[in-house]
Enzyme design. Structure first.
Site, PDB file in Angstrom:
ATOM      1  CD  GLU A  39       9.957 -17.370  10.572  1.00 38.07           C
ATOM      2  OE1 GLU A  39      10.042 -17.786  11.739  1.00 38.07           O
ATOM      3  OE2 GLU A  39       9.186 -16.436  10.239  1.00 38.07           O
ATOM      4  CG  LEU A  40       5.878 -16.995   6.323  1.00 39.98           C
ATOM      5  CD1 LEU A  40       4.426 -16.628   6.608  1.00 39.98           C
ATOM      6  CD2 LEU A  40       6.056 -18.492   6.268  1.00 39.98           C
ATOM      7  CG  MET A  64       3.878 -10.314   8.572  1.00 44.51           C
ATOM      8  SD  MET A  64       5.422 -10.349   7.591  1.00 44.51           S
ATOM      9  CE  MET A  64       6.650 -10.287   8.898  1.00 44.51           C
ATOM     10  CG  ASP A 117       0.319  -8.441   5.490  1.00 40.25           C
ATOM     11  OD1 ASP A 117       1.021  -9.427   5.761  1.00 40.25           O
ATOM     12  OD2 ASP A 117       0.548  -7.295   5.913  1.00 40.25           O
ATOM     13  CD  GLU A 148       2.351  -8.470  11.973  1.00 43.38           C
ATOM     14  OE1 GLU A 148       3.351  -8.748  12.650  1.00 43.38           O
ATOM     15  OE2 GLU A 148       2.392  -7.912  10.869  1.00 43.38           O
ATOM     16  CB  THR A 151       1.036  -7.354   0.685  1.00 41.74           C
ATOM     17  OG1 THR A 151       1.030  -7.654   2.090  1.00 41.74           O
ATOM     18  CG2 THR A 151      -0.403  -7.320   0.194  1.00 41.74           C
ATOM     19  CG  ASP A 162      -0.286  -0.112   2.527  1.00 37.21           C
ATOM     20  OD1 ASP A 162       0.910  -0.489   2.561  1.00 37.21           O
ATOM     21  OD2 ASP A 162      -0.926   0.158   3.551  1.00 37.21           O
TER      22      ASP A 162
END
Length: 411
Positions: free
Chosen positions: A298-299, A177, A133, A238, A131, A106
């Protein structure tokens, strides 16, 4: 001569190199000069362009299989002040850039929009959203690239922790995350079969009392114990940490980065929730072990899975095609196998002027399924049954007292 430049902003996500490679290959085949700008907007803001290099087909033809970013990335923000934006445009002009592809989340999308507006008539800009996310406002059912790989990798980690939890008769509290949304936490937890997942979207708007989160975990631990399974893995998004009241965090109260965004990694959400649940169980004389673990970094640089490798090549090639056919000020999306450029204005939150956030839909059937498959203490568990008897025996509380403890409105 048409000169197309590529840069990456924000945190890494699996598939970045797929966008870079496909865009560079197609632009070269269309006769364009292609430049790779390292470290995001940073060199453009500073006017230090020595690291900018031409990208050739031979060097990018296989990079779509790699994790990370061959151009690196940074969170440098050209919109932080007028001078930074002016220097960014000057740098692009010095490089002879006529078309710019930005890859990012974003923050990078917002910067790309400002560059497109300021460079109207000089530089055409397309943004490829990324992302892990999955919280950018793409059409329903369309993931942001990197999410599917991150979900897959996250599920593997949670699966291993589930086996360790069973083997060692302990609990893990995994903070996954996801700055604003619980897509990744729920996706990884559901895929792995985690005991439960707690996401910020399941709570009403406003501050989330820490005690409410603790009670959810505590109730699940108590129910599992009553069922003869003193182990499990709870996955927390998170973003819950950013919504805890500052007074509940003490010295860790919402530390922020240069963009004013909460630095989630510095909030000990897992420890707070795990310790709270263990303390509560200790009041009943129940001893348990719960270990907090953060999962996220880690991702981000994992090699993309087949979905993201293909997806990002479509997005990279689609961005070039959109720019070379006259589009600018657009975000590149793939909808039902077609590349659809979406104007930046359509992605904005009118209240903030920033890119809208796509939250997890807790009214969706897929979320309902996730909840049905989780282990949580439910009101029905306190109806007369062997489970209710076991809960009463473990806590020495009446069903009415248990109901009041776990299902009243905790503030």
């Amino acid at each position: 001569m048409t000169t197309l430049a590529l840069l990456v902003g924000g945190g890494p996500a699996p598939g970045i190199n797929g966008v870079i490679g496909a865009a560079a290959i197609l632009a070269r085949r269309r006769g364009a000069r292609v430049l790779g700008i390292p470290n995001g907007f940073a060199p453009l803001i500073a006017g230090e362009l020595g690291g900018v290099r031409e990208l050739h087909i031979a060097e990018v033809s296989r990079i779509h299989q790699l994790g990370g970013s061959v151009l690196q990335t940074s969170r440098a923000d050209p919109t932080r002040d007028a001078a930074s934006l002016t220097r960014t445009l000057d740098s692009l002009q010095r490089l002879g850039v006529t078309h710019l592809i930005t890859i990012g989340g974003d923050g990078t999308a917002f910067a790309a929009r400002r560059v497109a507006e300021a460079g109207t008539g000089r530089i055409a800009v397309a943004h490829v959203p990324k992302t892990i996310d999955n919280d950018l406002p793409l059409p329903a059912g369309v993931p942001t690239f990197g999410f599917e790989t991150a979900r897959e990798e996250g599920a593997r980690i949670v699966s291993r922790l589930l086996e360790d939890a069973r083997t060692m008769a302990r609990w893990y509290v995994v903070v996954m995350m996801g700055r604003n949304s619980g897509h990744l936490a729920l996706g990884a937890a559901k895929s792995a079969g985690a005991t439960l997942a707690i996401v910020s979207e399941e709570f009403a708007p406003g501050p989330i009392p820490l005690a409410r989160v603790v009670r959810v975990l505590e109730g699940a631990m108590l129910k599992r114990l009553a069922l003869g399974r003193p182990h499990g893995v709870a996955v927390l998004s998170e973003g819950i940490g950013a919504r805890l009241a500052p007074e509940e965090l003490g010295e860790a109260a919402h530390p922020r980065d240069d963009h004013g965004r909460v630095r989630h990694r510095e909030i000990p959400l897992g420890e707070l929730v795990a310790d709270g649940a263990l303390s509560a169980l200790a009041e009943f004389g129940i001893s348990a072990t719960a270990i907090a673990k953060d999962v996220g970094y880690e991702l981000r640089c994992a090699a993309p899975n087949a979905f993201d490798a293909e997806y990002t090549r479509d997005l990279g090639a689609g961005a070039v095609q959109a720019l070379l056919t006259g589009a600018s000020g657009v975000m590149i999306t793939r909808q039902e196998q077609a590349i659809v450029p979406v104007p930046f204005a359509a992605m904005l939150d009118p209240a903030t002027g920033r890119t809208r956030v796509r939250l997890l839909d807790t009214a969706s059937p897929t979320y309902a399924t996730a909840r049905l498959l989780q282990v949580r203490l439910e009101p029905a568990d306190l109806m007369p049954s062997a489970l209710c008897d076991a809960l009463v025996a473990a806590t020495k509380l009446t069903p009415e007292a248990l109901h009041a403890r776990y299902f009243r409105n905790i503030t």
